[in-house]
Design a protein around this motif. Structure first.
Motif, PDB file in Angstrom:
ATOM      1  N   ALA A   1       0.849  -1.199   0.000  1.00  0.00           N
ATOM      2  CA  ALA A   1       0.000   0.000   0.000  1.00  0.00           C
ATOM      3  C   ALA A   1       0.884   1.248   0.000  1.00  0.00           C
ATOM      4  CB  ALA A   1      -0.949  -0.028   1.194  1.00  0.00           C
ATOM      5  N   SER A   2       0.890   1.993   1.092  1.00  0.00           N
ATOM      6  CA  SER A   2       1.669   3.233   1.182  1.00  0.00           C
ATOM      7  C   SER A   2       3.054   2.972   1.758  1.00  0.00           C
ATOM      8  CB  SER A   2       0.928   4.262   2.039  1.00  0.00           C
ATOM      9  OG  SER A   2      -0.267   4.679   1.404  1.00  0.00           O
TER      10      SER A   2
ATOM     11  N   THR B   1       9.097   4.538  -3.338  1.00  0.00           N
ATOM     12  CA  THR B   1       7.977   5.475  -3.212  1.00  0.00           C
ATOM     13  C   THR B   1       7.504   5.908  -4.594  1.00  0.00           C
ATOM     14  OG1 THR B   1       9.468   7.376  -3.043  1.00  0.00           O
ATOM     15  CG2 THR B   1       8.732   6.368  -0.981  1.00  0.00           C
TER      16      THR B   1
ATOM     17  N   TYR C   1       1.897   8.627  -3.049  1.00  0.00           N
ATOM     18  CA  TYR C   1       1.362   8.056  -1.809  1.00  0.00           C
ATOM     19  C   TYR C   1       1.433   6.533  -1.802  1.00  0.00           C
ATOM     20  CZ  TYR C   1      -2.512   8.542  -5.121  1.00  0.00           C
ATOM     21  OH  TYR C   1      -3.271   8.558  -6.262  1.00  0.00           O
ATOM     22  N   LEU C   2       2.095   5.954  -2.793  1.00  0.00           N
ATOM     23  CA  LEU C   2       2.230   4.508  -2.878  1.00  0.00           C
ATOM     24  C   LEU C   2       3.672   4.078  -2.615  1.00  0.00           C
ATOM     25  CD1 LEU C   2       0.165   4.055  -6.158  1.00  0.00           C
ATOM     26  CD2 LEU C   2      -0.631   3.565  -3.834  1.00  0.00           C
TER      27      LEU C   2
ATOM     28  N   ASP D   1       2.547   0.153  -9.084  1.00  0.00           N
ATOM     29  CA  ASP D   1       1.735  -1.055  -8.942  1.00  0.00           C
ATOM     30  C   ASP D   1       2.553  -2.300  -9.293  1.00  0.00           C
ATOM     31  OD1 ASP D   1      -0.354   0.587  -8.267  1.00  0.00           O
ATOM     32  OD2 ASP D   1      -1.506   0.250 -10.104  1.00  0.00           O
TER      33      ASP D   1
ATOM     34  N   ARG E   1       5.035  -3.226  -6.446  1.00  0.00           N
ATOM     35  CA  ARG E   1       4.354  -3.784  -5.272  1.00  0.00           C
ATOM     36  C   ARG E   1       3.778  -5.166  -5.589  1.00  0.00           C
ATOM     37  NH1 ARG E   1       0.039  -0.750  -4.351  1.00  0.00           N
ATOM     38  NH2 ARG E   1       0.306   0.535  -6.222  1.00  0.00           N
TER      39      ARG E   1
ATOM     40  N   TYR F   1      -2.910   3.300   1.554  1.00  0.00           N
ATOM     41  CA  TYR F   1      -3.765   3.153   0.374  1.00  0.00           C
ATOM     42  C   TYR F   1      -3.001   2.424  -0.725  1.00  0.00           C
ATOM     43  CZ  TYR F   1      -6.097   4.084  -4.020  1.00  0.00           C
ATOM     44  OH  TYR F   1      -6.689   3.905  -5.241  1.00  0.00           O
ATOM     45  N   GLY F   2      -3.702   1.591  -1.487  1.00  0.00           N
ATOM     46  CA  GLY F   2      -3.099   1.036  -2.685  1.00  0.00           C
ATOM     47  C   GLY F   2      -3.346  -0.420  -2.983  1.00  0.00           C
ATOM     48  N   THR F   3      -3.799  -1.226  -1.988  1.00  0.00           N
ATOM     49  CA  THR F   3      -3.900  -2.658  -2.265  1.00  0.00           C
ATOM     50  C   THR F   3      -5.001  -2.987  -3.271  1.00  0.00           C
ATOM     51  OG1 THR F   3      -5.390  -3.109  -0.393  1.00  0.00           O
ATOM     52  CG2 THR F   3      -3.018  -3.244   0.016  1.00  0.00           C
TER      53      THR F   3
ATOM     54  N   ARG G   1      -5.622  -1.532  -5.912  1.00  0.00           N
ATOM     55  CA  ARG G   1      -5.063  -1.371  -7.252  1.00  0.00           C
ATOM     56  C   ARG G   1      -4.365  -2.640  -7.737  1.00  0.00           C
ATOM     57  NH1 ARG G   1      -2.842   4.660  -8.228  1.00  0.00           N
ATOM     58  NH2 ARG G   1      -1.556   3.469  -9.697  1.00  0.00           N
TER      59      ARG G   1
ATOM     60  N   ASP H   1      -5.703  -0.955   5.142  1.00  0.00           N
ATOM     61  CA  ASP H   1      -5.859  -1.055   3.690  1.00  0.00           C
ATOM     62  C   ASP H   1      -5.639  -2.482   3.196  1.00  0.00           C
ATOM     63  OD1 ASP H   1      -6.215   0.759   1.224  1.00  0.00           O
ATOM     64  OD2 ASP H   1      -4.460  -0.456   0.670  1.00  0.00           O
TER      65      ASP H   1
END
Length: 306
Positions: free
Chosen positions: A19-20, A50, A53-54, A58, A61, A84-86, A88, A110
């Motif tokens: 996520a972040s 980085t 904010y991720l 994608d 990660r 935030y981000g999973t 995606r 998240d």
């Protein structure tokens, strides 16, 4: 239900940031705790990346998720942080890789989206628990939170009683079913997708942080309108940290909102569980069978490992 294998002293845990970006200082402190459990630690290649904010693009990660599940030297995976981000990543994950390499997967917030997607695509039991940077590496990581990691080393029946925290009965009853859910706002984000939360015959856990009562009202109303309460076996209301209205703003209380949605349900509903963005954090295996009872005000959960 697919149970991951238990951990043993000397096993290696993989750390990923799906996520972040994590706080790197806290990450190092959290690693010290994991090593104190007798575990070795391997960082994902992109944990320190980085991208706004991720924690990296994608693809980066996603690669860390796949690499850690494929790596036979890794016995379990713990997330560094939420944010935030999973969501995606969910549609891009190769769930066959996870089914062929089932192992402990641990996180919350998240990470709720990944818990839901993984369980519903593979039946793997995963763990809703504190993360390396966000929680473990902070100065106020509670003793009970630390003890909850023992359930990954041996099959453990968990029992939540009022010895841990006061519990409130919102609707009477007893029910047995798989424990599912997590962060409420993330559960809402699954609706209308192929990963939409399945509550049929399940004990649904909900928790959140920093949401005003009207926002929680909105989330619960959406679950109600999508009939997620109709066939649920029961509701486990976890911690709603800082669920207060802005100063001077007219508002219902969180307790009033919960009464509005749960008091008339014909299933057991209890609140007050220290599950979520709280200290201590009672970690639970999602997908494991559990029993919720208003009679003796307990939540009993079957082991999450074999």
């Amino acid at each position: 239900m697919l149970l991951p294998k238990r951990l043993h002293i000397g096993d290696t845990i993989g750390i990923i940031a799906p996520a972040s970006p994590p706080n790197l200082e806290n990450l190092e402190k959290g690693i010290i705790f994991l090593k104190s459990l007798g575990l070795h630690v391997k960082l994902g290649k992109h944990v320190t990346s980085t991208y706004g904010y991720l924690a990296g693009t994608d693809q980066k990660r996603l690669d860390d998720v796949h690499d850690m599940f494929r790596d036979n030297s890794i016995s379990g995976i713990i997330c560094a942080s939420g944010g935030y981000g999973t969501a995606r990543l969910a549609s891009q994950i190769d769930y066959d890789v996870i089914m062929k390499n089932p192992k402990i997967f641990w996180g919350y917030s998240d990470i709720t989206f990944l818990h839901t997607a993984i369980r519903q695509q593979t039946d793997l039991v995963t763990f809703h628990g504190p993360m390396v940077s966000s929680d473990i590496g902070t100065k106020d990581f509670a003793t009970l939170s630390k003890k909850m990691f023992k359930q990954t080393f041996e099959p453990t029946h968990l029992a939540y009683t009022e010895a841990i925290s006061p519990l409130q009965v919102l609707s009477d009853g007893e029910a047995i079913g798989p424990l599912v859910g997590g962060n409420l706002s993330l559960l809402i984000s699954t609706l209308g997708t192929k990963f939409e939360i399945n509550t049929s015959g399940k004990l649904l856990v909900i928790e959140d942080i920093g949401e005003e009562p009207y926002r929680i009202d909105s989330y619960l109303n959406q679950l109600k309108m999508t009939r997620k309460f109709d066939d649920a076996a029961g509701i486990v209301v976890g911690d709603f940290n800082n669920a207060i209205p802005k100063e001077g703003k007219s508002s219902l209380t969180l307790e009033e909102v919960l009464q509005d949605y749960f008091a008339d349900l014909n299933i057991p509903v209890m609140s007050g569980f220290k599950i979520g963005h709280c200290s201590p954090h009672f970690s639970v295996p999602l997908g494991a069978m559990a029993k919720l009872s208003s009679v003796d005000k307990t939540l009993q959960i079957q082991p999450g490992v074999q």
